[in-house]
Design an enzyme around this catalytic site. Sequence first.
Site, short mmCIF file in Angstrom:
data_model
loop_
_atom_site.label_atom_id
_atom_site.label_comp_id
_atom_site.label_asym_id
_atom_site.label_seq_id
_atom_site.Cartn_x
_atom_site.Cartn_y
_atom_site.Cartn_z
N LYS A 57 0.83 -1.16 -0.06
CA LYS A 57 0.13 -0.09 0.19
C LYS A 57 0.90 1.23 0.01
CE LYS A 57 -2.61 -3.18 0.03
NZ LYS A 57 -1.60 -4.02 0.33
N CYS A 77 8.88 -9.08 -2.57
CA CYS A 77 8.70 -10.42 -2.87
C CYS A 77 8.69 -10.79 -4.15
CB CYS A 77 7.48 -10.80 -1.79
SG CYS A 77 7.60 -10.73 0.10
N GLU A 126 -6.17 -8.59 3.41
CA GLU A 126 -5.63 -9.38 2.59
C GLU A 126 -5.75 -10.78 3.02
OE1 GLU A 126 -2.61 -7.53 -0.46
OE2 GLU A 126 -1.67 -8.92 0.92
N SER A 175 -3.96 -11.31 -1.68
CA SER A 175 -2.62 -11.01 -2.07
C SER A 175 -2.49 -11.26 -3.52
CB SER A 175 -1.61 -11.78 -1.26
OG SER A 175 -0.39 -11.85 -1.69
#
Length: 551
Positions: free
Chosen positions: A121, A192, A442, A468
């Site tokens: 975010k 990630c 999420e 996600s």
Amino acid sequence: MRSENIKKGYLRAPHRSLLKAIGLTDEEIEKPIIGVANSGNEIIPGHIHLDKITEAVKAGIRMAGGTPLEFGVIGVCDGIAMGHSGMKYSLVSRDIIADSIEIMTQAHQFDGIVMIASCDKIVPGMLMALLRLNIPGIFVSGGPMLCGTLPDGIEIDLISIFEGIGKFLNKEITEDELKFIEERACPGAGSCAGMFTANSMNCLSEAIGIALPGNGTIPAIDARRLRLAKYTGMKIVELVKKNIKPTDIIKYESFLNGITVDMAIGASTNTVLHLPAIANECGIKLDLDIFDEISKKTPNICKLSPASKQHIQDLDRAGGIMGVMKELSKKGLINEECLTVSGKKIGEIIKEAKIYDRNVIKEIDNPYMKEGGIAILKGSLAPDGAVVKQSAVKENMMKFKGKAYVFDCEEDAMNAVVEGKIKEGVIVIRYEGPKGGPGMREMLSITSAISGKGIDEKVALITDGRFSGGTRGPCIGHVSPEAAEGGPIAYVKNGDIIEIDIPERRIELKVSKEEMEKRKKETKILKKELKGVLAKYSKLVKSANRGGILE
């Protein structure tokens, strides 16, 4: 220059005195003053190294004749916040980030601003601020994490460990094997490694033209990332001197380019939440229909984790986002006249782009899918729309019908999956929307548990919350209207039949109108006792189909 408001004339002697108190010389004060918004901290892997990125940006600003002044910005790691009450605060942070940057920039009258972030975010929050402030600005990310590697050469990432929990519960791997994956899945700094939310937004910032080419894919540990940061610092000074503002660059067509790339690369469903919120800041409306319209005509030419074993480093090696846009331009799917912060039009940049690996960036006539990565579903369960990452759904699950298992929070649903109480059917998780959660959590933990336990070809998941970018399978989120606003999902009962048809874009609750009217009269909408920032957020936030904006 805007900064003349804090440094020009005898009335500003006190202001100059305070600037000198931080060590600035008269020569530095005379130059363009550039705010550098650094969201680096010691809890987010994608942000642990942003001090180095920030120093490179500041070096670039100084080389180009500006004076950089750094300030801090908060950030939430979605992975660490996942699966507990902490996730309620992630989406909330998006607006707080935008507000805090607005406050710092307006209070100190920066001439321009560079935004530095990597994850979730934080990126859209910064982009919202850029468009809202509309002063010369540019975004640069810290870059993606490399994937991990097992001894047999299999590449893994964060999703591997989330799904590993399900495999452990299913007794497919031992606790030692789970621990080994834990040690190797996330090998170092960066966002990630898959096409999850963070990397999706970093790629799309490049596609819409608010970041320099390479921003989405150059790995965090690569020296090119530091050079990109220096060029970003140099470029902001040029933008200030020419007084080129974000809205001089970012138009409606820029967002259409972004959505097109979104579909081509199979980006996170969270982009459907963030792009409308960013566009809203400059008065541009992006509704769900435009996402689906573009999806239907845009082939999915790039498939990365969680949809495949490939990672962001592979996309970088294959030609990056500009390579993807070059391929899309062959069918006229990219508006090449759109400007970018580089000073060049998209067409000029992609003309020089090259594609090096067709196993990563497919030819547009030989795509992974003829449609884009995201589909918008509508029907009696989601009159205002719902979102699914269809590029990560197996062919045999594109159409699905089953009995509903209804839960009023993520934790109860997760416990049922972990305890093996659900073997097949449709899991419905409600009261997790923007207003009802609040914060629209999420849900990577439960989607990964479903995959890890091997029931992902027998179970679908539907929620007014979200997923996600690492989610795969028939997981449908953003159901609107949400339960807290009296949407149909509030009246679903255990045993109801739900039918999903992704190719036809339908999601139906097989309950008669008469029965629904009866349930509406008999059912009390759940109200939660809230305080602090969540209480304020719940009162102001709008539906997911509007990007979860605050009004």
